[in-house]
Enzyme design. Structure first.
Site, PDB file in Angstrom:
ATOM      1  N   LYS A  48      -1.729  -6.338   0.424  1.00 53.12           N
ATOM      2  CA  LYS A  48      -0.521  -5.304  -0.077  1.00 53.12           C
ATOM      3  C   LYS A  48      -0.018  -4.391   1.586  1.00 53.12           C
ATOM      4  O   LYS A  48       1.171  -4.133   0.988  1.00 53.12           O
ATOM      5  CB  LYS A  48      -1.340  -4.909  -1.417  1.00 53.12           C
ATOM      6  CG  LYS A  48      -1.637  -5.699  -2.560  1.00 53.12           C
ATOM      7  CD  LYS A  48      -1.808  -5.024  -3.717  1.00 53.12           C
ATOM      8  CE  LYS A  48      -2.720  -4.499  -3.728  1.00 53.12           C
ATOM      9  NZ  LYS A  48      -4.518  -5.101  -2.992  1.00 53.12           N
ATOM     10  N   THR A  49      -0.838  -3.101   1.256  1.00 54.36           N
ATOM     11  CA  THR A  49      -0.803  -3.333   2.253  1.00 54.36           C
ATOM     12  C   THR A  49       0.560  -3.156   3.765  1.00 54.36           C
ATOM     13  O   THR A  49       1.105  -2.581   4.043  1.00 54.36           O
ATOM     14  CB  THR A  49      -2.117  -1.663   2.610  1.00 54.36           C
ATOM     15  OG1 THR A  49      -2.652  -1.282   1.762  1.00 54.36           O
ATOM     16  CG2 THR A  49      -1.825  -0.632   3.581  1.00 54.36           C
ATOM     17  N   ASP A 235       1.936   3.377  -2.379  1.00 51.76           N
ATOM     18  CA  ASP A 235       0.565   1.551  -2.491  1.00 51.76           C
ATOM     19  C   ASP A 235      -0.010   3.201  -2.695  1.00 51.76           C
ATOM     20  O   ASP A 235       0.372   3.615  -3.539  1.00 51.76           O
ATOM     21  CB  ASP A 235       0.246   2.452  -0.405  1.00 51.76           C
ATOM     22  CG  ASP A 235      -0.434   1.397   0.327  1.00 51.76           C
ATOM     23  OD1 ASP A 235      -0.447   0.419  -1.391  1.00 51.76           O
ATOM     24  OD2 ASP A 235      -1.467   1.106   0.501  1.00 51.76           O
ATOM     25  N   GLU A 236      -0.766   1.952  -3.916  1.00 52.49           N
ATOM     26  CA  GLU A 236      -2.096   1.880  -4.670  1.00 52.49           C
ATOM     27  C   GLU A 236      -1.164   2.579  -5.551  1.00 52.49           C
ATOM     28  O   GLU A 236      -1.867   4.048  -6.773  1.00 52.49           O
ATOM     29  CB  GLU A 236      -2.948   3.662  -4.277  1.00 52.49           C
ATOM     30  CG  GLU A 236      -3.276   2.972  -2.320  1.00 52.49           C
ATOM     31  CD  GLU A 236      -4.789   2.274  -2.321  1.00 52.49           C
ATOM     32  OE1 GLU A 236      -4.714   1.555  -3.882  1.00 52.49           O
ATOM     33  OE2 GLU A 236      -5.454   1.886  -2.184  1.00 52.49           O
ATOM     34  N   GLN A 266      -8.150  -1.733  -9.228  1.00 50.00           N
ATOM     35  CA  GLN A 266      -9.004  -1.305  -8.587  1.00 50.00           C
ATOM     36  C   GLN A 266      -8.174   0.047  -8.730  1.00 50.00           C
ATOM     37  O   GLN A 266      -8.389   1.099  -8.215  1.00 50.00           O
ATOM     38  CB  GLN A 266      -8.068  -0.896  -7.276  1.00 50.00           C
ATOM     39  CG  GLN A 266      -8.666  -2.184  -6.362  1.00 50.00           C
ATOM     40  CD  GLN A 266      -8.242  -2.860  -5.561  1.00 50.00           C
ATOM     41  OE1 GLN A 266      -9.102  -1.421  -4.572  1.00 50.00           O
ATOM     42  NE2 GLN A 266      -7.421  -3.705  -4.690  1.00 50.00           N
ATOM     43  N   ARG A 612     -14.465  -3.896   0.023  1.00 53.16           N
ATOM     44  CA  ARG A 612     -14.307  -3.370   1.125  1.00 53.16           C
ATOM     45  C   ARG A 612     -14.737  -4.622   2.014  1.00 53.16           C
ATOM     46  O   ARG A 612     -14.306  -4.035   3.509  1.00 53.16           O
ATOM     47  CB  ARG A 612     -15.080  -1.980   1.468  1.00 53.16           C
ATOM     48  CG  ARG A 612     -13.921  -0.858  -0.008  1.00 53.16           C
ATOM     49  CD  ARG A 612     -12.853  -0.946  -0.464  1.00 53.16           C
ATOM     50  NE  ARG A 612     -12.181  -1.587  -0.663  1.00 53.16           N
ATOM     51  CZ  ARG A 612     -10.696  -2.080  -0.995  1.00 53.16           C
ATOM     52  NH1 ARG A 612     -10.634  -1.620  -0.148  1.00 53.16           N
ATOM     53  NH2 ARG A 612     -10.565  -2.830  -1.529  1.00 53.16           N
TER      54      ARG A 612
END
Ligand code: ATP
Ligand code: MG
Length: 752
Positions: A48-49, A235-236, A266, A612
């Site tokens: 995504k990032t 983002d996020e 998340q 992660r």
């Protein structure tokens, strides 16, 4: 700059454009669908990032917009820097002029330009939290509100929540106010805002809220931004709050080119006002929105990805998604059962050293904890081993405000001439010693060339200081005199507990309803536990000064230590996830307060933690933890139980295998603990299904099996000397001289 000035070209959209290379079809579609609202909804590690970054490059290279026409919002300043660097690399030139940063950073930039609309000057100050609370406190006093019932921190926290929800004081009706501040929260909030304006200051929430006010009051200003920003990227998105959402929506409305990326699994900031609803509602909010899902994970091994996906499937309130990877199967996740916090830190330290020996870069190693208090033991271990590390997203344990305050008290006890320490806590918690009084104490100290403490002692015998302040100062001096006396006769751990209690310091945080207050209280408890590891107060303070003053390896590779919250969006080859115990994780306090919704958020945190990792994951849980002077038995986290057995390898520290409670049982409030005396250095790997070891497994050294009789005097590492009262098949009940009656294992005591 106006759009028509940009020459149209499609030359760079050929398949060879470097930033498009290697993207899968969905990613590429997300990068190239630049017009209209787009939501990229996808699991961890699906790019995504990366898509967001490539999209910025794509917009620039295809000359759809100039850098200053792109607004990109990231979660941290660090992420913003990285994104800017990556874009520069992708387009082979500097990406100057991009509006890229956190919500706060960008809102500040805007607000400085239009500050006068809300009554501020453009050089307004952003107050830190302490100042904000001080201000609220003044208002509470002026309004004669009962500050026992409504402590400043609680009122301040309520105001923050209103700001998260985009509510200005005039919008606080009866329903919003409830009984906060006896139903007067709207009024207090209004007065607080007025005070901020007089001070030419803003708090964090204001940065966005004032922008919203500017946009509403000055449609031309908003229209200007709407014209300027051709493309908005976020983002996020799952962790945006309502006020951020409103801000984005207004800014994006002009061109309607908004791209948000996020993952409902998340969403981990609801305690700070984040609304996962924002992401779930995207289609409704933005007309003609497209949704692209990414399903291929590029970060983790198959085993890590399946374990995480399996675990998060236990949550009900989720959209659900399929994730797959072409990556190698990889190693199973290791779940380590250890004795206690100290052995957990030792185990992690050992593994890190092993990794270093195999040429693993420290940059690829992270320890992710649920709560900051857990950091202390790891920091000490890493310092002992000489492993350079950084704490990401917050201070090191001993540099935290509450820890420094507590240590300052202890320093003044140990060393009355320590002016810096006294200065730090003379009016913390507030005890009515204002600036004028403190100035008087200083002046006298300077004139007489004596330490502050002595100056204060002399002044309380005079009329130099007003009676009320004098009486507070006298009380403080008397308390210190008493503590100093007690330091001679009582145990230093008990002393520290008493000091934090009697000084009102713990009370100050207990009264606070700020979201970080419980964490600070945990840190204080951890500090007291740490004291227990030292012979004396002096020994502890010396240790602290060494830990604090040590030189940082500024450059070079560093292991990372951070909370799970701070780890969002990051990735490492090797990830340690310690403290997976009921109580710690899922955090009992959160679950008690927030019920099943909070438990789901804890599970999302666990999901963030596991995902992660690129290559290896170590989860650990201790069978007992020291809290103050007590040892508590801990049960493994229910999240461990939710990992598929075939993807997990259990490793048990010697001697422990019989005594691990079932996952999910909850902590047992007992003090049935075993000493660490007999523990051997090695760890024994145990595959699931292997019979539990019992006896003295894996090289655990047995000191004196079978020679202890009832009535014997014995010595125990943790509890000191005591007399054996009963022996139930090797489990002794001992009356300890200091620690009282405890059950311990026979193999862990020595005849005295
Ligand atoms: P998170 O949900 O954790 O924020 P994310 O969806 O933002 O994750 P990224 O951080 O963008 O994922 O990507 C994860 C990793 O996968 C990065 O190392 C990234 O460079 C890599 N990656 C993403 N897409 C591809 C691709 N098409 N080919 C190779 N590597 C990729
Ligand atoms: Mg990301």
């Amino acid at each position: 700059m106006n759009q028509s000035a940009i020459p149209e070209t499609s030359a760079a959209t050929t398949p060879t454009a470097p930033y498009l290379r290697g993207l899968n079809d969905q990613q590429r579609e997300a990068v190239e669908t630049v017009d209209g609202p787009l939501l990229v909804l996808a699991g961890a590690g699906t790019g995504k990032t990366r898509v967001l970054t490539a999209r910025i490059a794509h917009i620039l290279v295809t000359r759809r917009a100039w850098p200053n026409q792109i607004l990109a919002v990231t979660f941290t300043n660090k992420a913003a820097r990285e994104m800017r660097d990556r874009v520069s690399r992708m387009i082979g030139g500097a990406a100057e002029g991009l509006w890229i940063g956190t919500f706060h950073a960008i809102a500040t930039r805007m607000l400085r330009r239009h500050a006068e609309v809300v009554g501020l000057k453009s050089n307004f100050t952003i107050l830190d939290q302490d100042d904000q609370i001080r201000l609220v406190k003044q208002i509470i006093e002026a309004e004669e509100l009962d500050d026992k019932r409504w402590p400043a921190r609680a009122v301040h926290a309520a105001i923050e929540r209103f700001k998260d929800r985009g509510l200005t004081p005039d919008r606080i009706g009866v329903a919003e106010a409830g009984d906060i501040a006896d139903g007067r929260i709207g009024e207090i909030y209004k007065l607080y805002q007025q005070r901020l304006i007089i001070l030419n200051a803003a708090d964090f929430g204001d940065l966005l809220l004032h922008c919203l006010t500017v946009f509403t009051a000055k449609p031309d200003v908003l229209a200007e931004y709407q014209r300027q920003f051709h493309y908005v990227l976020v983002d996020e998105y799952q962790d945006s709050n309502v006020s951020q959402y409103l801000w984005l929506r207004l800014l994006a409305q002009g061109r309607n080119n908004i791209c948000c990326v996020g993952d409902d699994d998340q969403s981990i900031y609801s305690w700070r006002g984040a609304e996962v609803g924002n992401i779930l509602r995207f289609e409704k909010d933005f007309d003609g929105a497209r949704i692209i899902r990414l399903e291929q994970n590029y970060r983790s091994t198959q085993q890590i990805l399946s374990a995480a996906s399996h675990m998060i499937a236990n949550n009900d309130g989720r959209l659900g998604k399929t994730l797959w990877t072409e990556a190698e199967e990889g190693d199973p996740l290791e779940v380590h059962a250890v004795w206690d916090g100290e052995s957990e830190a030792r185990f992690v330290g050992n593994e890190i050293e092993t990794l270093q020996r195999s040429d693993t870069s420290l940059n690829e190693i992270a320890i992710l904890v649920r709560a900051s208090f857990q950091m202390r033991e790891f920091e000490e271990r890493l310092i002992t081993l000489g492993v350079p590390y950084r704490v990401v997203g917050g201070p090191r344990f001993y540099e935290r405000q509450e820890i420094r305050d507590a240590i300052a008290y202890l320093r003044v006890i140990a060393q009355p001439d320590d002016d810096l320490a006294l200065e730090r806590i003379i009016n913390t918690p507030r005890r009515g010693l204002g600036a004028a009084t403190i100035q008087t104490v200083y002046r006298h100290a300077r004139a007489q060339e004596i330490p502050l403490y002595e100056s204060a002692r002399q002044l309380i015998e005079t009329d130099e200081i007003k009676p009320q302040a004098r009486s507070s100062l006298r009380k403080l001096i008397e308390m210190f005199d008493r503590w100093r006396f007690e330091a001679q006769v009582t145990d230093h751990v008990e002393l520290a507990e008493a000091v934090l209690d009697e000084s009102g310091y713990t009370g100050m945080w207990m009264a606070s309803k700020a979201p970080d207050a419980p964490g600070r209280l945990e840190n204080l408890k951890e500090l007291v536990s740490a004291l227990g590891e030292f012979e004396s107060l002096a020994g502890f303070l010396e240790h602290i000064s060494l830990v604090i003053d040590r030189d940082d390896a500024a450059a070079g590779e560093l292991a990372s230590l951070m909370t799970l919250h701070a780890a969002k969006g990051l990735e490492f080859d090797n990830v340690f996830l310690p403290g997976w115990e009921e109580e710690v994780f899922p955090n009992r306090r959160s679950v008690d307060d927030g019920g099943s919704a909070a438990l789901e958020e804890e599970r999302r945190l666990a999901y963030v933690g596991i995902t992660r990792a690129r290559r290896r994951v170590w989860i650990s849980h201790a069978s007992s933890r020291r809290v103050y002077n007590q040892w508590l038995a801990c049960a493994p986290s229910r999240f461990i139980d939710e990992l598929p057995e075939d993807l997990v390898e259990h490793v048990t520290e010697p001697g422990l295998s019989g005594g691990i409670p079932e996952p999910g049982m909850g902590a047992l409030e007992v003090t049935w603990v075993e000493s660490r005396t007999g523990r051997g250095p090695g760890y024994r790997r145990m595959k699931e299904g292997e019979p539990s070891a019992g006896g003295s497994p894996g090289g655990g050294e047995v000191i004196n099996a079978g020679v202890i009789a009832i009535g014997d005097r014995v010595f125990h590492q943790k509890f000191g000397y005591g007399t054996v009262r009963s022996n139930d098949g090797g489990k002794l009940e001992i009356e300890f001289e200091k620690a009282g009656r405890k059950k311990v294992m026979e193999s862990f005591v020595a005849p005295a």
